[in-house]
Design a protein around this motif. Structure first.
Motif, PDB file in Angstrom:
ATOM      1  N   GLN A 106      37.105  28.162  48.160  1.00  0.00           N
ATOM      2  CA  GLN A 106      36.243  28.725  49.204  1.00  0.00           C
ATOM      3  C   GLN A 106      36.436  27.933  50.499  1.00  0.00           C
ATOM      4  N   PHE A 130      37.929  40.215  47.413  1.00  0.00           N
ATOM      5  CA  PHE A 130      36.984  39.140  47.096  1.00  0.00           C
ATOM      6  C   PHE A 130      35.950  38.983  48.213  1.00  0.00           C
ATOM      7  N   TYR A 171      45.976  39.203  52.689  1.00  0.00           N
ATOM      8  CA  TYR A 171      45.278  38.408  51.665  1.00  0.00           C
ATOM      9  C   TYR A 171      45.389  39.141  50.335  1.00  0.00           C
ATOM     10  N   ILE A 173      45.106  38.738  45.870  1.00  0.00           N
ATOM     11  CA  ILE A 173      44.785  38.003  44.632  1.00  0.00           C
ATOM     12  C   ILE A 173      45.670  38.629  43.550  1.00  0.00           C
ATOM     13  N   ASP A 206      45.842  34.047  46.805  1.00  0.00           N
ATOM     14  CA  ASP A 206      44.696  33.346  46.222  1.00  0.00           C
ATOM     15  C   ASP A 206      44.778  33.495  44.702  1.00  0.00           C
ATOM     16  N   LYS A 254      38.230  27.176  37.603  1.00  0.00           N
ATOM     17  CA  LYS A 254      38.223  27.947  36.366  1.00  0.00           C
ATOM     18  C   LYS A 254      39.035  27.256  35.277  1.00  0.00           C
ATOM     19  N   ARG A 261      34.525  20.561  42.543  1.00  0.00           N
ATOM     20  CA  ARG A 261      35.013  21.098  43.819  1.00  0.00           C
ATOM     21  C   ARG A 261      36.367  20.495  44.184  1.00  0.00           C
TER      22      ARG A 261
HETATM   23  C1  LIG Z   1      39.425  35.201  44.337  1.00  0.00           C
HETATM   24  C2  LIG Z   1      38.629  33.950  44.502  1.00  0.00           C
HETATM   25  N1  LIG Z   1      38.984  33.057  45.428  1.00  0.00           N
HETATM   26  C3  LIG Z   1      38.297  31.915  45.593  1.00  0.00           C
HETATM   27  C4  LIG Z   1      37.198  31.610  44.827  1.00  0.00           C
HETATM   28  C5  LIG Z   1      36.461  30.324  45.090  1.00  0.00           C
HETATM   29  O1  LIG Z   1      36.710  29.395  44.079  1.00  0.00           O
HETATM   30  P1  LIG Z   1      36.423  27.838  44.223  1.00  0.00           P
HETATM   31  O2  LIG Z   1      35.865  27.582  45.582  1.00  0.00           O
HETATM   32  O3  LIG Z   1      35.448  27.508  43.142  1.00  0.00           O
HETATM   33  O4  LIG Z   1      37.757  27.170  44.026  1.00  0.00           O
HETATM   34  C6  LIG Z   1      36.785  32.511  43.841  1.00  0.00           C
HETATM   35  C7  LIG Z   1      35.598  32.208  43.024  1.00  0.00           C
HETATM   36  O5  LIG Z   1      35.097  32.958  42.249  1.00  0.00           O
HETATM   37  C8  LIG Z   1      37.514  33.719  43.680  1.00  0.00           C
HETATM   38  O6  LIG Z   1      37.169  34.630  42.765  1.00  0.00           O
END
Ligand SMILES: Cc1ncc(COP(=O)(O)O)c(C=O)c1O
Length: 411
Positions: A106, A130, A171, A173, A206, A254, A261
């Motif tokens: 994040q 996201f 962007y 995923i 991401d 995860k 963090r």
């Molecule tokens: C696609 C995606 N990006 C980023 C994040 C942020 O993850 P973190 O800040 O815990 O690394 C999440 C969390 O659910 C996510 O689903």
């Protein structure tokens, strides 16, 4: 005269919207509610002993004071060195100077927004996408061009249209997408990186879920396809890599646990250097102790063994949820069958409102997240997202049966 705070806030604050999901999560946190709403890992699988052992070892060693001291912004060298090896193993070329440790992906998204996005810049995104990315980039005045997706990921024609139209960044995923669970196929990744390279447009890849695969073979990262296209060999690139189109975002949230963090960005040096400056301004550096704990905890194959434990349990939960959905959901409802990650995406007949159904489900003490907040244009009223990692098998059976009763009554 006391300050009227709302009149004193900056223009940026008007871009901030309360997260629709956070509001729903407040309701679902009541203990009697079975919640498939959040995206939380299973807490009973957190490697508490390993983290405890790593912390004790650090604090009892001559590294203790270093762990509690300020630290260079780029991050802990031991952890970055480990990541360089791991990233290269996945076909992503990088040296130490290509890796920046961040405080959660994040934060990576926030820093990237700060460095790449000016007001009214258009970012091409999967549709849906996201929510946390939009929360981060709304502040910088981003606009979104939602791209059509099929079972293989973003449709190349639609990406081409967006880039022709002037989109400044993309962007994506690619693994077990949040919210749909879709994985972008290898062929599609190759095509998408070919298109973005042609336009010289950066891709933010991401990948917080990539290691949580329950079936099939891993697909190379878009960063690896990009390197291959540019003729950069990940294994022979010793020094820093200074070109390429992809910023790769990884996270320990995860794979290990989100509370520490610790996450990372890999990218060409010109953009990493700018991100280092942005991070310096934001928080100087990610917690030194947290980085050192992760650097120790992952060693000697622990992380891979731990990922195997996670995937074993999550696969079982995914299969249970899919099985009960198959048995109990009406035939007019369809859903994705994710090969990994944490989410199943459900599509109701056109004209159905998932938010009204959620109200009915909450009366029965079961929750999901309606899909429309994930759409940049707030469409997708007939969709919702289910999380299967954070519920026990018995809760999955009861929860899905309750949702099915609501669907059968109201569809
Ligand atoms: C696609 C995606 N990006 C980023 C994040 C942020 O993850 P973190 O800040 O815990 O690394 C999440 C969390 O659910 C996510 O689903």
């Amino acid at each position: 005269m006391t300050t009227s705070w709302s009149n004193r806030m900056s223009d940026r604050v008007f871009g901030l919207k309360p997260s629709a999901i956070r509001e729903i999560l407040k309701v679902t946190q009541q203990p009697e509610v079975i919640s498939f709403a959040g995206g939380l890992p299973a807490p009973e699988l957190f490697p508490v002993e390993r983290i405890q052992q790593a912390t004790d070892e650090i604090l009892q060693s001559d590294e203790a004071t270093r762990a509690l001291q300020y630290h260079p912004t780029e991050g802990h060298v031991g952890l970055r060195t480990w990541l360089v090896k791991r990233m290269r193993g996945r076909g992503i070329p990088c040296g130490l100077d290509n890796v920046l440790i961040t405080s959660g992906s994040q934060q990576s998204l926030d820093l990237i927004g700060k460095v790449l996005i000016s007001r009214d810049d258009v970012v091409a995104v999967e549709r849906p996408t996201f929510l946390g990315m939009m929360q981060a980039w709304d502040v910088y005045g981003a606009r979104y061009d939602g791209l059509r997706m099929d079972d293989d990921g973003v449709e190349p024609d639609d990406l081409e249209r967006a880039l022709k139209g002037g989109a400044k960044a993309v962007y994506i995923i690619p693994n077990f997408h949040n919210p749909t669970g879709i994985t972008t196929s290898a062929a599609r990744r190759r095509t998408l990186t070919e298109i973005t390279d042609r336009y010289g447009v950066p891709v933010v890849e991401d990948d917080p879920y990539g290691q949580l695969r329950y079936e099939g073979d891993a697909v190379a990262a878009m960063a690896a396809f990009d390197a291959e296209r540019l003729g950069i060999d990940p294994r022979s690139a010793d020094g820093p890599v200074d070109r390429g189109n992809v910023l790769f975002l990884g996270s320990f949230s995860k794979e290990l646990c989100p509370g520490l963090r610790v996450s990372w960005i890999v990218g060409p040096t010109p953009i990493i250097n700018a991100l280092v400056q942005a991070k310096q301004a934001a928080d100087l550096h990610t917690s030194t102790l947290a980085q050192m704990i992760v650097a120790r905890a992952v060693q000697d194959g622990f992380i891979d063994a731990h990922i195997q434990t996670l995937t074993g349990v999550y696969k079982q939960r995914r299969d249970l949820m899919l099985g009960y959905m198959q048995t109990h959901f009406p035939s007019s409802v369809s859903w994705t069958r994710p090969a990994g990650g944490l989410f199943i995406w459900v599509r109701l007949p056109e004209g159905t409102n998932a938010t009204s159904l959620l109200d009915r489900c909450l009366e029965k003490k079961v929750a999901f997240v309606p899909g429309h907040p994930f759409f940049p244009d707030r469409a997708g009223e007939n969709t919702f997202r289910l999380n299967f990692s954070n519920a026990q098998p018995a809760q999955i059976e009861v929860g899905i049966t309750r949702i099915a009763e609501v669907l059968r009554r109201h569809l």
